[in-house]
Each structure stands twice: as C-alpha cells, then as structure tokens.
Motif scaffolding. Sequence first.
Motif, PDB file in Angstrom:
ATOM      1  N   GLU A  88       0.830  -1.205   0.000  1.00 21.73           N
ATOM      2  CA  GLU A  88       0.000   0.000   0.000  1.00 21.73           C
ATOM      3  C   GLU A  88       0.863   1.254   0.000  1.00 21.73           C
ATOM      4  N   ALA A  89       1.980   1.223   0.729  1.00 19.75           N
ATOM      5  CA  ALA A  89       2.886   2.367   0.734  1.00 19.75           C
ATOM      6  C   ALA A  89       3.461   2.617  -0.658  1.00 19.75           C
ATOM      7  N   LEU A  90       3.805   1.559  -1.371  1.00 14.40           N
ATOM      8  CA  LEU A  90       4.306   1.732  -2.737  1.00 14.40           C
ATOM      9  C   LEU A  90       3.238   2.339  -3.643  1.00 14.40           C
ATOM     10  N   ALA A  91       1.987   1.912  -3.471  1.00 20.13           N
ATOM     11  CA  ALA A  91       0.903   2.492  -4.260  1.00 20.13           C
ATOM     12  C   ALA A  91       0.764   3.980  -3.985  1.00 20.13           C
ATOM     13  N   ALA A  92       1.077   4.392  -2.750  1.00 21.63           N
ATOM     14  CA  ALA A  92       0.997   5.806  -2.378  1.00 21.63           C
ATOM     15  C   ALA A  92       2.284   6.560  -2.690  1.00 21.63           C
ATOM     16  N   ARG A  93       3.241   5.899  -3.358  1.00 23.27           N
ATOM     17  CA  ARG A  93       4.500   6.506  -3.814  1.00 23.27           C
ATOM     18  C   ARG A  93       5.414   6.899  -2.656  1.00 23.27           C
ATOM     19  N   VAL A  94       5.380   6.139  -1.592  1.00 16.94           N
ATOM     20  CA  VAL A  94       6.211   6.421  -0.428  1.00 16.94           C
ATOM     21  C   VAL A  94       7.428   5.503  -0.449  1.00 16.94           C
ATOM     22  N   PRO A  95       8.633   6.036  -0.238  1.00 17.88           N
ATOM     23  CA  PRO A  95       9.826   5.187  -0.184  1.00 17.88           C
ATOM     24  C   PRO A  95       9.691   4.115   0.892  1.00 17.88           C
ATOM     25  N   LEU A  96      10.090   2.900   0.541  1.00 12.56           N
ATOM     26  CA  LEU A  96       9.860   1.743   1.407  1.00 12.56           C
ATOM     27  C   LEU A  96      11.177   1.126   1.837  1.00 12.56           C
ATOM     28  N   VAL A  97      11.304   0.892   3.168  1.00  9.14           N
ATOM     29  CA  VAL A  97      12.461   0.194   3.723  1.00  9.14           C
ATOM     30  C   VAL A  97      11.933  -1.018   4.490  1.00  9.14           C
ATOM     31  N   VAL A  98      12.402  -2.210   4.121  1.00 11.67           N
ATOM     32  CA  VAL A  98      11.905  -3.448   4.720  1.00 11.67           C
ATOM     33  C   VAL A  98      13.067  -4.259   5.273  1.00 11.67           C
ATOM     34  N   ARG A  99      12.727  -5.190   6.172  1.00 18.65           N
ATOM     35  CA  ARG A  99      13.755  -6.102   6.663  1.00 18.65           C
ATOM     36  C   ARG A  99      14.194  -7.022   5.530  1.00 18.65           C
ATOM     37  N   ASP A 100      15.455  -7.391   5.554  1.00 18.31           N
ATOM     38  CA  ASP A 100      16.003  -8.245   4.503  1.00 18.31           C
ATOM     39  C   ASP A 100      15.634  -9.698   4.782  1.00 18.31           C
ATOM     40  N   GLY A 154       8.161   0.784  -7.746  1.00 15.97           N
ATOM     41  CA  GLY A 154       7.213   0.459  -6.691  1.00 15.97           C
ATOM     42  C   GLY A 154       5.785   0.694  -7.110  1.00 15.97           C
ATOM     43  N   ARG A 155       5.544   1.804  -7.764  1.00 12.22           N
ATOM     44  CA  ARG A 155       4.192   2.117  -8.214  1.00 12.22           C
ATOM     45  C   ARG A 155       3.716   1.082  -9.238  1.00 12.22           C
ATOM     46  N   ALA A 156       4.597   0.705 -10.173  1.00 13.09           N
ATOM     47  CA  ALA A 156       4.226  -0.288 -11.185  1.00 13.09           C
ATOM     48  C   ALA A 156       3.975  -1.651 -10.545  1.00 13.09           C
ATOM     49  N   LEU A 157       4.786  -2.006  -9.544  1.00 13.69           N
ATOM     50  CA  LEU A 157       4.599  -3.281  -8.855  1.00 13.69           C
ATOM     51  C   LEU A 157       3.242  -3.326  -8.156  1.00 13.69           C
ATOM     52  N   ALA A 158       2.916  -2.265  -7.426  1.00 12.14           N
ATOM     53  CA  ALA A 158       1.638  -2.232  -6.717  1.00 12.14           C
ATOM     54  C   ALA A 158       0.465  -2.284  -7.694  1.00 12.14           C
ATOM     55  N   ALA A 159       0.591  -1.604  -8.815  1.00 10.54           N
ATOM     56  CA  ALA A 159      -0.505  -1.573  -9.790  1.00 10.54           C
ATOM     57  C   ALA A 159      -0.789  -2.953 -10.376  1.00 10.54           C
ATOM     58  N   ARG A 160       0.228  -3.802 -10.416  1.00  3.91           N
ATOM     59  CA  ARG A 160       0.030  -5.151 -10.983  1.00  3.91           C
ATOM     60  C   ARG A 160      -0.705  -6.079 -10.037  1.00  3.91           C
ATOM     61  N   HIS A 161      -0.736  -5.766  -8.754  1.00  2.00           N
ATOM     62  CA  HIS A 161      -1.361  -6.651  -7.773  1.00  2.00           C
ATOM     63  C   HIS A 161      -2.814  -6.224  -7.552  1.00  2.00           C
ATOM     64  N   THR A 162      -3.708  -6.766  -8.370  1.00  3.79           N
ATOM     65  CA  THR A 162      -5.117  -6.393  -8.274  1.00  3.79           C
ATOM     66  C   THR A 162      -5.907  -7.489  -7.580  1.00  3.79           C
TER      67      THR A 162
END
Length: 362
Positions: free
Chosen positions: A285-297, A337-345
Amino acid sequence: MRIALLSYSTKPRGGVVHTLALAEALAAAGQDVTVWTLGRGGDQAFFRRVDPAVRQRIVPFPDGPSEETVGERVLRSIATLRAAFDPAPYDITHAQDCISANAVDRCVRTVHHIDHFTTPELAACHERALTTPYAHVCVSRTVAAELADGWGLKAEVIPNGVAFERFSAAAEDGAGRAAWGSRIGRRYVLSVGGIEPRKGSLDLLEAYALLRERRPDVRLVIAGGETLFDYRDYRTRWEARAAELGVEPLILGAVPDDELPTLVAAADAFAFPSVKEGFGLAAMEALAARVPLVVRDLPVLREVFGDAARFAATPEALATELDHAFGAPDPARRAAGRALAARHTWAEAARRHLAFYRSLLA
C-alpha cells in the motif's frame, strides 16, 4: 459458486483486510460470497463498510473473564465459531487463519505466514490448522516452500491484491496529506501494524534513535495494533527502551479506514522491519501511495518487493536506509514500486482463487 470466507475478527488486521477485499472481488466476479467472523468486544460490523453484494455473518463473541489466558481465549474462539457455522450451504469453505481453520472440519486454508508458538494450546491450534485442511493457498512462493519443507504440503500460490486506486489517489490528495502533516507537526517515518514482536518493533525503535542523530526533526509514527494476542510485556519493554533512548514516537493506534491512505501518502518513508511475513500488504500500500519503502532483509520480502524497496538486516542498516529514503529522490525505485503495486489487483487474485476452487470441485 457459493463461497464462505472465514476470519477471526472484525478489526483491521492484514488477514481481515485480505478476507474482505477478496470477498468483494469474488462477488464482483458474480459469485455468492458470505464472510463469517467473530464480533469481539461487542462488534456488530467490520472496521469498514463492506460491499452489500457480500453477505456478512458476525458471530457474537463477548469478552471472557479477566483471568482468561490467550490459549483459553483461542479455544473459546474456535468453539464459538464452530457452534455457529454451518458448512452445508457452501461449495467452498475457505478459512483465512488458524482459528477459523480449527472451527470447521473440511476447508481450504490460506497460510499467510507460519508462526512458531510455545503455548501448548496455540501450538496445537497452529498444527491442526496446517494439517487438517484438504487444500492450501499461500500468498508468496517463500511461504509455500516453507509449508512444503516443514509439512510436505503443496500450496497454490496466489499473491495478495492491493487497493491501488485508493492509495494512489491519496498521493494526489494535497488537503489530506497536509492535514496529517499539520497534526504530526514534522516529517515522519510511518509503520503500520502496532507494537509487537513479529513486527520488529524494538529494532525499529533502535533504528529511529539512530536516525534522530542524523535527522533530529524526524518523527516515528506507528499506526494499527489490534490483535488477539497479549503483547503487554513486550509493549512495556518497548516503552522502557524508548525512555532510555530519549525518543517519543507517536502512537496512533487503529486509524479509521478512510483516513489511512492519506496518513500513508503523507509519510516521507515507510518502515517495515517485520521478522515474519507472508507478503507485506501494508508495505505494498505504501508503494501504491508513492512512499519510499524500507523493509527487513527477508527472503519473502526480496521475493515480493525486489528493486522497489530498500532492505536492511539490522537496526543500524535500517537507520541508514531510512536516512537515504529521506535524502535524494529515487525516481526509478519509486516508479518501480508504483508499477509493482498496480500489478497486484484483487480482481486477478479473485480470478485465480476461482480457478483453484473449480479445480478442487472438479
């Protein structure tokens, strides 16, 4: 097709969000869908409005005695849902969690992630919820491989959808984002999911203290947190450590569903340091909102997010990557990120679920 989707709560947890969105997408595809759940604490409705095309059956689940343990509450939850649910009208009964999978005798089960419990009741509940269902769905290949390696079970992999339009539109909502910026009073890192061990909350706190040394004007904001389990001891440790570090994160608790997208979109970075995940819906959801994302590896988050996220294995690395996220713009990563989120419908998730259901019925 008559489909029952079973969950354990009306609260805004990831599995419940998944259940409702999948139910609505299946109904939009012309299916007869009913969602069953427990109404904890007097709840008579879900945390958000549900499309009227989806039937709802919310089973009353009153609070137990004050001395009730988590294990006892889980067993009472199973017994209450089992007593209320009748599988006869449905072609497919699909349980979305440990509790609902224990409450029915024959079901499909979505394994969002695999837990490791030490409490005897929870360990037994978890084991039965994996081994009793006749078919399994996982939201990532990593979790499916864990299920196959540990239990010899083959799962259909169907990734989550995401409410892309809602969170993408929030990025354009200047008034909504400004309202959150005014309320919080400074730039902020957002984490959604509350304060609990699985969410890596202590590591996030350590990272925030390090980040403050570089960016003293940054605030850590934590939203969400409604859960069945008792994390009071962990929360006490977290609060004590925050005092030792001299930091004061802003704890919002559960945020109204219609306000969550602008809260996410107004953040300067989204932190997702979970130690156990199956997909990472809040991060998507953060990627869909165009927010930079930092996750655990983690392998599962590498699988899901690829080049769209920054990865960190330690609090020190998490602070460094959050600092980078606040720094120079990274348009390529943001576009990915935006393109990735858009693909998950959810429409695609529903289509794949229906194909799987039909294969089982055949």
